[in-house]
Design a protein around this motif. Structure first.
Motif, PDB file in Angstrom:
ATOM      1  N   SER A 185     -21.325  20.760  -9.134  1.00  0.00           N
ATOM      2  CA  SER A 185     -22.291  20.246 -10.081  1.00  0.00           C
ATOM      3  C   SER A 185     -21.970  18.724 -10.418  1.00  0.00           C
ATOM      4  O   SER A 185     -22.810  17.991 -10.535  1.00  0.00           O
ATOM      5  CB  SER A 185     -22.273  21.257 -11.097  1.00  0.00           C
ATOM      6  N   ARG A 186     -20.527  18.625 -10.260  1.00  0.00           N
ATOM      7  CA  ARG A 186     -20.265  17.016 -10.757  1.00  0.00           C
ATOM      8  C   ARG A 186     -20.838  16.254  -9.682  1.00  0.00           C
ATOM      9  O   ARG A 186     -21.361  14.979  -9.732  1.00  0.00           O
ATOM     10  CB  ARG A 186     -18.778  16.732 -11.015  1.00  0.00           C
ATOM     11  N   LEU A 187     -20.511  16.418  -8.374  1.00  0.00           N
ATOM     12  CA  LEU A 187     -20.834  15.600  -7.264  1.00  0.00           C
ATOM     13  C   LEU A 187     -22.400  15.331  -7.309  1.00  0.00           C
ATOM     14  O   LEU A 187     -22.921  14.339  -6.965  1.00  0.00           O
ATOM     15  CB  LEU A 187     -20.361  16.331  -5.905  1.00  0.00           C
ATOM     16  N   ALA A 188     -23.219  16.420  -7.450  1.00  0.00           N
ATOM     17  CA  ALA A 188     -24.635  16.214  -7.332  1.00  0.00           C
ATOM     18  C   ALA A 188     -25.052  15.495  -8.597  1.00  0.00           C
ATOM     19  O   ALA A 188     -26.147  14.539  -8.503  1.00  0.00           O
ATOM     20  CB  ALA A 188     -25.260  17.573  -7.577  1.00  0.00           C
ATOM     21  N   SER A 189     -24.632  15.661  -9.692  1.00  0.00           N
ATOM     22  CA  SER A 189     -25.033  14.683 -10.782  1.00  0.00           C
ATOM     23  C   SER A 189     -24.560  13.329 -10.688  1.00  0.00           C
ATOM     24  O   SER A 189     -25.283  12.391 -10.965  1.00  0.00           O
ATOM     25  CB  SER A 189     -24.220  15.307 -12.326  1.00  0.00           C
ATOM     26  N   GLN A 190     -23.569  12.980 -10.251  1.00  0.00           N
ATOM     27  CA  GLN A 190     -22.987  11.730  -9.765  1.00  0.00           C
ATOM     28  C   GLN A 190     -23.838  11.086  -8.785  1.00  0.00           C
ATOM     29  O   GLN A 190     -24.178   9.969  -8.718  1.00  0.00           O
ATOM     30  CB  GLN A 190     -21.633  11.580  -9.592  1.00  0.00           C
ATOM     31  N   GLN A 239     -17.567  16.454   3.664  1.00  0.00           N
ATOM     32  CA  GLN A 239     -18.299  15.005   4.028  1.00  0.00           C
ATOM     33  C   GLN A 239     -18.401  14.346   2.647  1.00  0.00           C
ATOM     34  O   GLN A 239     -18.253  14.922   1.793  1.00  0.00           O
ATOM     35  CB  GLN A 239     -19.692  15.472   4.630  1.00  0.00           C
ATOM     36  N   PRO A 240     -18.396  13.203   2.662  1.00  0.00           N
ATOM     37  CA  PRO A 240     -18.541  12.258   1.536  1.00  0.00           C
ATOM     38  C   PRO A 240     -19.952  12.696   0.941  1.00  0.00           C
ATOM     39  O   PRO A 240     -20.801  13.117   1.627  1.00  0.00           O
ATOM     40  CB  PRO A 240     -18.643  10.716   2.138  1.00  0.00           C
ATOM     41  N   PRO A 241     -19.922  12.631  -0.438  1.00  0.00           N
ATOM     42  CA  PRO A 241     -21.257  12.913  -1.084  1.00  0.00           C
ATOM     43  C   PRO A 241     -22.383  12.308  -0.839  1.00  0.00           C
ATOM     44  O   PRO A 241     -23.389  12.598  -1.019  1.00  0.00           O
ATOM     45  CB  PRO A 241     -20.796  13.027  -2.709  1.00  0.00           C
ATOM     46  N   ILE A 242     -22.122  11.023  -0.245  1.00  0.00           N
ATOM     47  CA  ILE A 242     -23.180   9.903   0.052  1.00  0.00           C
ATOM     48  C   ILE A 242     -22.596   9.508   1.562  1.00  0.00           C
ATOM     49  O   ILE A 242     -21.927   8.647   1.753  1.00  0.00           O
ATOM     50  CB  ILE A 242     -23.403   8.814  -0.871  1.00  0.00           C
ATOM     51  N   PRO A 243     -23.134  10.121   2.739  1.00  0.00           N
ATOM     52  CA  PRO A 243     -22.456   9.815   3.869  1.00  0.00           C
ATOM     53  C   PRO A 243     -22.882   8.623   4.522  1.00  0.00           C
ATOM     54  O   PRO A 243     -24.054   8.042   3.996  1.00  0.00           O
ATOM     55  CB  PRO A 243     -23.104  11.189   4.878  1.00  0.00           C
ATOM     56  N   ALA A 244     -22.137   8.118   5.239  1.00  0.00           N
ATOM     57  CA  ALA A 244     -22.188   6.770   5.811  1.00  0.00           C
ATOM     58  C   ALA A 244     -23.160   6.859   7.320  1.00  0.00           C
ATOM     59  O   ALA A 244     -22.820   7.637   7.964  1.00  0.00           O
ATOM     60  CB  ALA A 244     -21.140   5.944   6.184  1.00  0.00           C
ATOM     61  N   VAL A 252     -15.257   7.016  -4.377  1.00  0.00           N
ATOM     62  CA  VAL A 252     -15.886   8.275  -3.827  1.00  0.00           C
ATOM     63  C   VAL A 252     -17.533   7.872  -3.459  1.00  0.00           C
ATOM     64  O   VAL A 252     -17.778   8.239  -2.386  1.00  0.00           O
ATOM     65  CB  VAL A 252     -15.860   9.427  -4.711  1.00  0.00           C
ATOM     66  N   PHE A 253     -18.028   7.446  -4.359  1.00  0.00           N
ATOM     67  CA  PHE A 253     -19.642   7.160  -4.086  1.00  0.00           C
ATOM     68  C   PHE A 253     -20.148   5.776  -3.824  1.00  0.00           C
ATOM     69  O   PHE A 253     -21.105   5.493  -3.274  1.00  0.00           O
ATOM     70  CB  PHE A 253     -20.123   7.270  -5.428  1.00  0.00           C
ATOM     71  N   GLY A 254     -19.052   4.839  -3.894  1.00  0.00           N
ATOM     72  CA  GLY A 254     -19.381   3.351  -3.749  1.00  0.00           C
ATOM     73  C   GLY A 254     -19.142   2.973  -2.415  1.00  0.00           C
ATOM     74  O   GLY A 254     -19.195   3.570  -1.323  1.00  0.00           O
ATOM     75  N   LEU A 255     -19.057   1.661  -2.219  1.00  0.00           N
ATOM     76  CA  LEU A 255     -18.760   0.681  -1.100  1.00  0.00           C
ATOM     77  C   LEU A 255     -17.386   0.312  -0.863  1.00  0.00           C
ATOM     78  O   LEU A 255     -16.940   0.012  -2.051  1.00  0.00           O
ATOM     79  CB  LEU A 255     -19.868  -0.159  -0.962  1.00  0.00           C
ATOM     80  N   PRO A 256     -16.820   0.266   0.370  1.00  0.00           N
ATOM     81  CA  PRO A 256     -15.372  -0.353   0.292  1.00  0.00           C
ATOM     82  C   PRO A 256     -15.483  -1.938  -0.022  1.00  0.00           C
ATOM     83  O   PRO A 256     -15.027  -2.959   0.924  1.00  0.00           O
ATOM     84  CB  PRO A 256     -15.149  -0.100   1.764  1.00  0.00           C
ATOM     85  N   VAL A 257     -15.838  -2.348  -1.477  1.00  0.00           N
ATOM     86  CA  VAL A 257     -15.774  -3.566  -1.688  1.00  0.00           C
ATOM     87  C   VAL A 257     -15.028  -4.052  -3.126  1.00  0.00           C
ATOM     88  O   VAL A 257     -14.843  -2.907  -3.838  1.00  0.00           O
ATOM     89  CB  VAL A 257     -17.266  -4.200  -1.855  1.00  0.00           C
TER      90      VAL A 257
END
Length: 333
Positions: A7-12, A32-37, A258-263
């Motif tokens: 639920s937390r991952l989907a909401s984020q 898998q990451p919640p937003i796959p690359a 978790v959700f962002g980019l490696p920046v």
């Protein structure tokens, strides 16, 4: 995965994509990451598509870049377009055509793979690539494609390559070899993770930031790197007077582990080449310095947002949508 964690991952994830909760939840996969690359050919394809989406916008839009929602998966991506006008701009930009004399316009090798009642699926012939353009009925997508075809044949006298053959034409192959194999292409591919990653998180620019308007372009490189200059994505976020920028919130979302980019903050550039407005410009890049994001926060009062009675009818819905989404973001502050 535990139900509460799902639920937390989907909401984020919804903050990054603007999907419904059920849509976001359905895309989560174990391990898998919640937003796959994107990877491989899909990665380069999405990098090109991101550039085309930015470059094709020529009018005021209700959502940043005219995209209401994105839905990234491991091997494809869906872009929900906000209007027929925006669909027209995107298709006219990405569909490949040949101008006598050797010039290719659009994305070489791009073809419409499927047409369904929900939209169209595009890909590059012979490559493992896929993107869905949705948001309009099938009749609207067909109408927009027909308009693009008519313009090419009747006004420009260019050849519409996307109408066939299914494989790459000789002209597309020659163009690809000439223009997409040099040093610049190498740098673009090295930073493809950045532009593809931004495309997969495009909704951040209206779920996190209360900007009236967001636009962007591919900028020239900035010196100050030991390696070749990375591709620089310049993103302008315009706000009405009195509206907070929420700069840190956007940076936090883009750099989320978790959700962002490696920046992270590119402080080395600010020290050597300070931006025009140090206070309201933020630069982000990766450790290897292959991608660079430049966020430019400005205050600009668009007349169409202040004189609603004088708005042209086609802008009325756009204005109302902008005000509603900005108010929604401010309500969370």
């Amino acid at each position: 995965m535990r139900r509460d964690r799902i639920s937390r991952l989907a909401s984020q994830r919804r903050l990054y994509t603007n999907e419904t909760y059920d849509q976001a939840r359905s895309q989560l996969r174990p391990a898998q990451p919640p937003i796959p690359a994107a990877t491989g050919e899909q990665l380069r394809f999405e990098a090109d598509l991101f550039y085309q989406v930015l470059d094709s916008r020529s009018d005021f839009t209700a959502y940043p870049f005219g995209i209401r929602r994105v839905c990234p998966s491991s091997d494809s991506i869906e872009l929900e377009v906000e209007s027929e006008q925006r669909a027209r701009e995107i298709l006219h930009t990405i569909l490949p055509s040949y101008e006598p004399g050797g010039e290719i316009h659009g994305m070489p090798g791009l073809r419409i793979w499927q047409r369904t009642r929900d939209g169209i699926q595009i890909h590059q012939s012979g490559r493992a690539t896929s993107a869905w353009l949705t948001g309009l009925p099938a009749s609207a997508w067909k109408r927009v494609e027909t308009e693009a075809l008519d313009i090419l044949l009747e006004e420009a006298a260019w050849r519409p390559l996307w109408k066939g053959p299914d494989h790459w034409s000789d002209e597309e192959l020659a163009f690809e070899q000439r223009w997409n194999t040099g040093e610049w292409s190498h740098n673009f591919q090295a930073g493809a993770w950045c532009s593809s990653g931004l495309l997969r998180r495009l909704a951040l620019f209206h779920t996190i930031t209360p900007a009236d308007h967001v636009s962007g372009y591919r900028g020239l490189g900035i010196r100050g790197y030991d390696s070749p200059d990375p591709v620089r994505w310049c993103l302008d976020l315009d706000h009405r007077t009195g509206i907070p920028y929420r700069k840190q919130e956007l940076v936090d979302a883009l750099t989320d582990p978790v959700f962002g980019l490696p920046v992270s903050r590119a402080d080395h550039l600010d020290a050597i080449y300070p931006p025009h407005e140090m206070k309201n410009w933020i630069r982000l890049d990766d450790e290897a310095r292959t991608g660079l994001i430049e966020l430019r926060f400005t205050t600009f009062d668009y007349p169409t947002l202040h004189h609603r009675k004088k708005d042209a009818p086609k802008y009325q819905t756009i204005v109302e949508t902008i005000r509603a989404r900005v108010d929604a973001v401010l309500a969370t502050c």
